[in-house]
Design an enzyme around this catalytic site. Structure first.
Site, PDB file in Angstrom:
ATOM      1  N   GLU A 172      -2.634  -7.806   5.515  1.00  0.00           N
ATOM      2  CA  GLU A 172      -2.066  -8.578   4.390  1.00  0.00           C
ATOM      3  C   GLU A 172      -0.991  -9.381   4.976  1.00  0.00           C
ATOM      4  OE1 GLU A 172      -1.972  -7.728   0.462  1.00  0.00           O
ATOM      5  OE2 GLU A 172      -3.932  -7.248   0.457  1.00  0.00           O
ATOM      6  N   ASP A 175       5.450  -9.611  -7.913  1.00  0.00           N
ATOM      7  CA  ASP A 175       6.061  -8.761  -7.293  1.00  0.00           C
ATOM      8  C   ASP A 175       7.141  -7.974  -7.962  1.00  0.00           C
ATOM      9  OD1 ASP A 175       4.525  -8.670  -4.808  1.00  0.00           O
ATOM     10  OD2 ASP A 175       4.802 -11.023  -4.778  1.00  0.00           O
TER      11      ASP A 175
END
Ligand SMILES: Cc1ncc(COP(=O)(O)O)c(C=O)c1O
Lengths: 395, 266
Positions: free
Chosen positions: B47, B58
């Site tokens: 990824e 995040d």
């Protein structure tokens, strides 16, 4: 799918937030729909707005400003007289009641100017809820009085140092907290931004501003005003003011956004003028961004307008042309701040000072025997130190 | 058949190892080296993060990585150039992008997908694009045309009805978020992790890969007993954060960490 779903205003709005928040947003939406129909909830909300906030707020005829500007008659919708000094408390009370109904004992908020943080800390104290306020480290400095008040009320301030350390980062951080604590916590979003249902809920709780102004004006003048003006940060006081007038086609509507230091990226927060369609903090709206879709830091002399996005309903009203959004620079806002203070004996918030600048132009254009109502979104106590500092720099 | 689908059907591993890192941290050319190292040491799918200014899903480690990356001049040309270089090193390993929707939208969906595909990307993970939006449907359609996958996130808070609805526009694998909150290393996972993953497997006919919070070989080993794949981001990004200014050191540290994790889930 999409545009005709609830939560959209034309192409704007919707729910573009991390999956972990979806269930909470759906719960909030269905709870709110239930409560909206409940007489008991309505009564409770009205009780607190009347007896704690001090609503309805007065509509003041500004005689001296009217004379000075030499145009339309000027009226002020006095949100500065609310408890805690701004319109933010209307929404904070409303959402705290929802949170209480949902059984959530912890509330969190983001704040720029500190007014929403203060409002949330206040209702947190009153309802006995654990309260956490995210505030950009830069804003903790420039809005220190509010930061101190928030702590005095028993809430915890968590300064955010990422990025520009202002409202945008505080909002992101509050969303992260919510993702972690979503089962016990309600996030009281402070402006008409964020994923559906927040823009709708915040607008509804702020709509008292416009509906009170409309009926009070009508009662006293047997007609509607010719124009109304409010300042636009995320867009809560303005959408609250505008909403009751949207169908009155004869009423011209103006929004004042922060033109900051100038038109270059990073110098302003003029989302409706320079923004492009995009996705930020859970909503599809106009956003100040660069050619690659990275969000550009916003700037405004007033911490409450310092946000690179805007509520989706405003994006829509701008696109349809129903509202005329205009930019006001830092300098112009500062001048209006001083003018209103000296002429009317009212110290407005720096955010509101932007609305006054637009109002002056509109009043002149309208001419005599016309009427203009300005939403005085909050008082300027919080800005006194910052204004003195800026005046010092001017010399 | 999509590249990811055939990979999972190949039976080459018990559980896939899917590392993540942010492109451009500390600079684009070093990212190429980091990508190659991670591929060489046992990534089954890689990824690649396209940095975004406001990564709300995040935690601090990946946030800081994005911020460091954006100190370099961001451009899609650079992103695609680096992606292609990593892809050319090991073309058989599927690469997917993880990013937020705004940059993709701004680039233009079809233009973005065409260039991503050319660079070797076979799927997308977009944490702020729920499946029940018009944009997600458009994206899914456009990806399908290109034989690329849209990998959706499912969380411990996702209800059955939503999971069933989501399966219609999901492909590749499901990214199962192991815990509440945002990305970041954690000591504990939600108690019913195993049951949740089992339920997902029965409901959605796709591999279920678990991510958010995994960092140690022990954790990876334990979760690989029932998940089809292990996704690790923050822990890898921390290796880069701690050593990134020294490329050689970072490459060594990455090789060591990646091979340990790979070994723990075999
Ligand atoms: C007094 C005042 N007016 C206006 C604003 C701008 O917010 P909004 O556009 O949501 O009304 C703020 C925000 O802090 C404020 O404190």
């Amino acid at each position: 799918m999409g545009k005709n779903l609830p939560g959209y205003f034309g192409e704007f709005g919707g729910r573009y937030s991390p999956e972990i928040l979806t269930e909470a947003l759906e719960e909030l939406e269905s709870t709110y729909h239930k409560l909206k129909k409940s007489k008991k909830f309505k009564k409770e909300l009205e009780y607190y707005l009347k007896n704690y906030v001090g609503r309805p707020s007065p509509l003041t005829y500004a005689e001296r400003l009217t004379k000075l500007w030499g145009g339309a008659r000027i009226w002020l919708k006095r949100e500065d007289l609310n408890h805690t000094g701004a319109h933010k408390i209307n929404n904070a009370i409303g959402q705290a009641l929802i949170a209480r109904f949902m059984g959530k004992k912890r509330i969190i908020a983001e704040t720029g100017a500190g007014q929403h943080g203060l409002a949330t800390a206040t209702v947190g104290a009153m309802f006995g809820m654990e309260t956490v306020v995210y505030m950009g480290a830069v804003d903790v400095e420039r809005q220190n009085l509010n930061a101190k008040k928030i702590e005095m009320l028993g809430a915890k301030i968590l300064p955010v140092t990422a990025g520009e350390a202002t409202l945008k980062e505080a909002t992101s951080e509050a969303m992260r907290d919510w993702a972690l604590n979503v089962s016990t916590t309600h996030y009281i979003v402070g402006s008409a931004i964020g994923p559906h249902p927040f823009p709708m809920i915040v607008r509804d709780f702020q709509s008292f501003i416009g509906s009170e102004a409309r009926s009070e004006f009508k009662k006293r003048n047997k007609k509607l005003p010719n124009a109304i003006v409010a300042c636009v940060g995320g867009g809560s006081n303005s959408i609250g003011m505008f909403h009751a007038f949207l169908k009155d086609k004869q009423v011209a509507i103006y929004g004042a956004e922060a033109g900051g230091l100038g038109p270059k990226p990073g110098e302003h927060s003029a989302t409706l003028t320079y923004g492009k369609t995009g996705f930020l903090h859970g909503t599809k709206t106009l956003i100040i961004q660069d050619e690659f879709g990275q969000i550009v830091p916003a700037h405004s002399v007033s911490a409450g307008l310092d946000y690179p996005g805007v509520g989706p309903e405003h994006a829509y009203l701008s696109q349809t042309g129903r509202v005329d959004y205009r930019m006001v620079t830092d300098e112009q806002a500062l001048d209006s701040f001083l003018e209103v203070t000296r002429v009317e004996g009212i110290i407005p918030a720096l955010e509101t000072a932007h609305a006054f600048h637009v109002a002056r132009d509109v009043a002149k254009d309208l001419g005599k025997k016309k009427d203009l109502v300005i939403c005085l979104s909050g008082r300027g106590d919080k800005d006194v130190t910052e204004v003195l500092r800026l005046l010092g720099e001017r010399k | 058949m999509s590249k990811i689908k055939s990979l999972f059907e190949s039976g080459r591993f018990k559980s896939a190892f899917i590392p993540y890192f942010t492109l451009g941290d500390p600079n684009y050319n070093d990212s190429i080296e980091f990508g190659k190292t991670i591929l060489d040491n046992g990534a089954d799918i890689l990824e690649l993060g396209i940095p975004f200014s406001d990564p709300v899903a995040d935690g601090p480690v990946i946030q800081r990585a994005a911020a460091r990356s954006l100190k370099n001049r961001f451009s899609f040309d650079e992103i695609f150039r680096v992606t292609k270089a990593i892809h050319d090193h090991k073309p058989e390993t599927p690469l997917v992008y993880l990013t937020y929707f705004n940059p993709i939208y701004h680039c233009g969906i079809t233009k973005f997908l065409d260039r991503a595909k050319e660079s070797g990307i076979v799927g997308l993970v977009i944490p702020d694009l729920p499946f029940d939006t018009e944009e997600s449907e458009t994206l899914f359609r456009e990806l399908k045309v290109r034989d690329m996958d849209l990998i959706h996130l499912v969380t411990p808070a996702s209800e059955k009805k939503r999971i069933q609805a989501l399966s219609k526009t999901s492909s590749g694998f499901i990214y199962y978020v192991t815990s509440f909150g945002v990305t970041g290393e954690r000591r504990e996972f939600s108690v019913d992790l195993k049951e949740r993953i089992k339920f997902l497997k029965d409901t959605i006919q796709l591999p279920i890969c678990a991510g958010f919070g995994i960092s140690t070989p022990d954790q990876a080993n334990q979760i690989s007993q029932y998940a089809d794949g292990i996704i690790i981001g923050s822990a890898i990004q921390r290796v880069i954060e701690e050593n990134g200014s020294d490329k050689t050191k970072t490459v060594t540290a990455l090789a060591d960490y990646i091979s340990k994790i790979r070994a723990s889930i075999s």
